[in-house]
Design an enzyme around this catalytic site. Sequence first.
Site, PDB file in Angstrom:
ATOM      1  CE  LYS A 108      -7.398   1.701   3.341  1.00 25.67           C
ATOM      2  NZ  LYS A 108      -6.174   2.230   3.969  1.00 25.67           N
ATOM      3  CB  CYS A 112      -4.870  -1.297   4.029  1.00 26.30           C
ATOM      4  SG  CYS A 112      -3.988  -1.204   5.618  1.00 26.30           S
ATOM      5  CD  GLU A 150      -2.697   1.212   2.561  1.00 24.49           C
ATOM      6  OE1 GLU A 150      -3.747   1.875   2.558  1.00 24.49           O
ATOM      7  OE2 GLU A 150      -2.286   0.587   3.566  1.00 24.49           O
TER       8      GLU A 150
END
Length: 417
Positions: free
Chosen positions: A221, A258, A146
Amino acid sequence: MEKSQNGEAAKEEESKPSSYGGDGSICGYDSLHRLLKDNLNPHHFQEVNRLLTGLNCGKALESIDLPESAKALSVEHGFDLQAFHFHADKELLREPRVVRVGLIQNSIALPTTAHFSDQKKGIFKKLKPIIDAAGSSGVNILCLQEAWTMPFAFCTREKRWCEFAEPVDGESTEFLQSFALKYNMVIISPILERDINHGEVIWNTAVVIGNHGNIIGKHRKNHIPRVGDFNESTYYMEGNTGHPVFETAFGRIAINICYGRHHPLNWLAFGLNGAEIVFNPSATVGELSEPMWPIEARNAAIANSYYVASINRVGTEIFPNAFTSGDGKPAHADFGHFYGSSHISAPDASCTPSLSRNRDGLLITDMNLNLCRQVKDRWGFRMTSRYDLYAETFARYVKPDFEPQVISDPLLHKKSL
């Protein structure tokens, strides 16, 4: 951890045994796997390893012998290099579908006080030999961690770090396109994206670069943390790209960035859209999440009958200005230790050992994608899932007048019969 104000308390704190090394090691070892292997007799280690990493098609996971060129790069540049093979049962009507996947974890190259341009160039320079090792080993799909182009500065709440943001077709994509072309390799590049066409809004984005050097697409995300130091909504908000699955020359892939790994429905949606491999590029620290790290990915692989590739950055990144996180701790200049430990989980509950907790690393894994369907057929999770039942529950839950389905004992508050 807060420092003790009382002298005696401080001495007591110092005397407590700790397995966590200042260098990010565990009792001097760079992974739990290596600690156990070096300290258990072979038979005990075999049994412990069976319970920790499972069996692939009834056998322990096999390692792969990589080219000498890749091994030489690992030695010269000091990065951990490991390689394994996930098998599937032989089928009569389908040929094996083996894909070689690579994961890169790394620390930053220069202090966070260095010029931003030098920091980015330093990371590019550091990653080049690791990418070359992946390419020379025949990796088909490569995923980086990331926000790989920069320090993980999003929790400092300082806006100057936004300068690292770039368009999807920006400098980092151009850098990786040459490797994609050279090695016939799909590359997943998680970056801080600046959306030029929409008022320069910033997103946490993964760019998917095809093996011809083309941009296949992007995913933003879905879930943004607001826990501990990780208050990332100072910089970007929840993504708007849904749960895309990218059909590539080497299989159908998706990216769960994540914090999205903490949301089972996020994993589910990628599976419903047909993913065979879901990558989880991350940046997470030991005190916050390490006990969860091997569990959530493995559970997602089992529950959704696909492979999960988990990548975490390495090292402690110290920033020039101290920051607070709103949890009562005094101001501090780092988030803690990013513990690496990148690994891959398979749908049959087996998984690879993890990469180092404190070194850059490249994990290479051969995956037979036929295993995904074989596990679906064996366990029937998709067939027995009752999506209609949950759809009704979700439809009720999102309404303002939702009431939980709770049946109370009519005698619950009665003192006596």
